[in-house]
Design an enzyme around this catalytic site. Structure first.
Site, PDB file in Angstrom:
ATOM      1  N   HIS A  43       0.704  -1.223   0.004  1.00 20.35           N
ATOM      2  CA  HIS A  43      -0.002  -0.054  -0.019  1.00 20.35           C
ATOM      3  C   HIS A  43       0.864   1.403   0.017  1.00 20.35           C
ATOM      4  O   HIS A  43       1.843   1.289   0.760  1.00 20.35           O
ATOM      5  CB  HIS A  43      -1.078   0.150   1.234  1.00 20.35           C
TER       6      HIS A  43
ATOM      7  N   ASP B  11      -0.178   4.499   0.821  1.00 23.98           N
ATOM      8  CA  ASP B  11      -0.803   5.421   1.899  1.00 23.98           C
ATOM      9  C   ASP B  11      -0.137   5.438   2.978  1.00 23.98           C
ATOM     10  O   ASP B  11       0.228   4.227   3.471  1.00 23.98           O
ATOM     11  CB  ASP B  11      -2.302   5.346   2.077  1.00 23.98           C
TER      12      ASP B  11
ATOM     13  N   ASP C   8       6.335   1.380   7.410  1.00 19.22           N
ATOM     14  CA  ASP C   8       4.967   0.952   6.929  1.00 19.22           C
ATOM     15  C   ASP C   8       4.220   1.839   6.025  1.00 19.22           C
ATOM     16  O   ASP C   8       3.782   2.776   6.069  1.00 19.22           O
ATOM     17  CB  ASP C   8       3.976   1.037   8.226  1.00 19.22           C
TER      18      ASP C   8
ATOM     19  N   GLU D 119      -5.160   1.369   2.422  1.00 18.37           N
ATOM     20  CA  GLU D 119      -4.893   0.136   3.156  1.00 18.37           C
ATOM     21  C   GLU D 119      -5.101   0.405   4.630  1.00 18.37           C
ATOM     22  O   GLU D 119      -5.760  -0.172   5.509  1.00 18.37           O
ATOM     23  CB  GLU D 119      -3.594  -0.711   3.011  1.00 18.37           C
ATOM     24  N   GLU D 120      -4.723   1.659   4.848  1.00 16.18           N
ATOM     25  CA  GLU D 120      -4.809   2.255   6.266  1.00 16.18           C
ATOM     26  C   GLU D 120      -6.336   2.369   6.653  1.00 16.18           C
ATOM     27  O   GLU D 120      -6.620   2.684   7.796  1.00 16.18           O
ATOM     28  CB  GLU D 120      -3.906   3.530   6.430  1.00 16.18           C
TER      29      GLU D 120
ATOM     30  N   GLU E  54       4.449  -6.059   4.231  1.00 18.06           N
ATOM     31  CA  GLU E  54       4.153  -5.219   5.390  1.00 18.06           C
ATOM     32  C   GLU E  54       5.444  -5.275   6.357  1.00 18.06           C
ATOM     33  O   GLU E  54       6.086  -6.462   6.296  1.00 18.06           O
ATOM     34  CB  GLU E  54       3.048  -5.686   6.152  1.00 18.06           C
TER      35      GLU E  54
END
Ligand SMILES: [Zn+2]
Length: 426
Positions: free
Chosen positions: A95, A97, A126, A160-161, A189
């Site tokens: 991801h 974001d 992250d 994703e967040e 991740e």
């Protein structure tokens, strides 16, 4: 170690400076979510790089997905490089974001400073460090092994967040994770470079509302306090529900240890008159609360059934009702995700496990995440079971001030990824 493994390790090691630079470049694009800033810029930045390496790139806007708007469009990038022969496709999904910055930083959160072997910034661990590692791994593999079978895919996805609905879920609904297109998925991740994350626990969010009747606060006996009713609910939770949850243990290798049981968090509680803004200087009004609401966040185990999880709450509320004559409640479902866990013998697990042992000379550890991530959509919508999370970075640093990722960790993880590509595609 084969000759090819050695060549790949060297090829990745030779790209260390490039890997650091790529991680810094990604951090310097502040893809904050919410609201969803610079999504197109980061996708276009990666697309330009990967097109140069022979990838065919799709840029996909998740039109109509939650939070998608002309001001904050939800852009995704999927890049695919075909091999010279038929074979499996290995997909790295990151991801793009990052969460809000928050307080307590001592470095520029979007500067990407390199200090003492660490790259600092929001999203460093992250998961822009993992994204950079997967790009460098693929590039090192393509240079070392131009004649390969199958295909490599790299995606950078939105949101994703905030649940992944404008990202992996949107792509999965459009066939991007169908098992006839993609056979192995690795999500970089930050689970630590020697751990393979097989899946995650389940989630159920719900709102519980108790009802009352408004009256003057000087004569509360003329009304009915929804807050006192909620107090009874909370008491029943302490007396009955928490001990019950603590007694349920899973065989999933969940980390940390405390998450090996069922858990329940009360995310918020609100009762009575609405809270005024901080600039309001008056006093509150004396009223009996006619409603009280809590949001619960129940995390459940692969051994539990979601209907049973919900029934526990309903029967708890019914017990309170039986003891309190005027008790009335409403229970509203907000969100649910089923637990998922990839088999330890799945090909992608076995391959990454062997690569970790070759690169780090130690045994890989299997873990399961306490919270969910995009694997849920790949599993439920894409119906692809051969999926893990594996990437550099220390999970505890995610979302913290002064977030960082270690340069050596990124290099090691990129070597593991490159060896994985060789095993599955060479
Ligand atoms: Zn993440």
């Amino acid at each position: 170690m084969t000759k090819l493994d050695d060549a790949l390790k060297l090829a990745v090691a030779a790209k260390e400076a490039e890997l650091v630079q790529l991680c810094q470049d990604l951090i310097q694009i502040p893809t904050l979510n919410p609201p969803g800033l610079k999504y197109f810029e980061i996708c276009e930045f990666l697309a330009a790089r990967l097109r140069d390496k022979g990838f065919v790139v799709d840029l996909i806007r998740a039109e109509g997905a939650p939070a998608d708007s002309d001001q904050y469009p939800r852009w995704n990038m999927v890049a695919r490089r075909e091999g010279t022969r038929t074979g499996d496709c290995v997909h790295f999904n990151s991801h793009h974001d990052v969460v809000e910055v928050g307080h307590g930083w001592t470095t520029d959160p979007f500067g990407g400073a390199l200090k003492d072997g660490r790259v600092y910034g929001r999203g460093a661990c992250d998961m822009k460090g993992g994204l950079a590692s997967s790009v460098i791994a693929a590039e090192a593999f393509l240079e070392t092994c131009p004649d390969f079978a199958g295909a490599i895919e790299i995606s950078a996805t939105a949101d994703e967040e905030s649940g992944g609905y404008g990202g992996v879920a949107y792509l999965a609904e459009r066939g991007y994770f169908d098992p006839d297109r993609v056979q192995h998925v690795i999500i970089p991740e930050p689970l630590n470079k020697d751990r393979i994350c097989l899946g995650h626990r389940g989630v159920w969010w719900a709102e519980i509302e108790t009802k009352g009747r408004i009256a003057h606060g000087s004569m509360p006996f003329l009304g009915d306090s929804a807050i006192r009713h909620m107090g009874a609910v909370l008491e029943e939770m302490e007396r009955y529900l928490y001990p019950l949850l603590a007694s349920k243990h899973t065989d999933m290798p969940v980390v940390p240890e405390g998450a090996k049981q069922s858990t329940l968090n009360i995310n918020s509680i609100h009762g009575g008159e609405a809270e005024q803004g901080e600039d309001y200087t008056g006093l509150p009004a004396p009223c009996v609360a006619d409603r009280c609401r809590i949001i619960i966040d129940r995390r459940f185990l692969i051994e539990e059934d979601i209907d049973q999880v919900k029934a526990e709450i309903t029967s708890m509320l019914e017990r309170v009702k039986a003891e309190r004559p005027k008790f009335e409640y409403e229970l509203r479902d907000l969100f649910e995700v089923h637990p998922t866990m990839t088999d330890e013998n799945a090909p992608v697990v076995r391959t990454v496990q062997a690569a970790i042992e070759k690169v780090l000379s130690r045994q890989a550890e299997f873990v399961v995440s306490p919270g969910t991530y995009d694997q849920k959509h790949i599993d439920r919508i894409g119906r692809l079971k051969n999926c893990i999370a594996y990437g550099p970075g220390i999970l505890d640093l995610a979302h913290q001030p002064d977030e960082w990722v270690g340069v050596q960790d990124m290099v090691d993880a990129a070597q593991v990824m490159a060896l994985t590509l060789a095993e599955l595609l060479a």
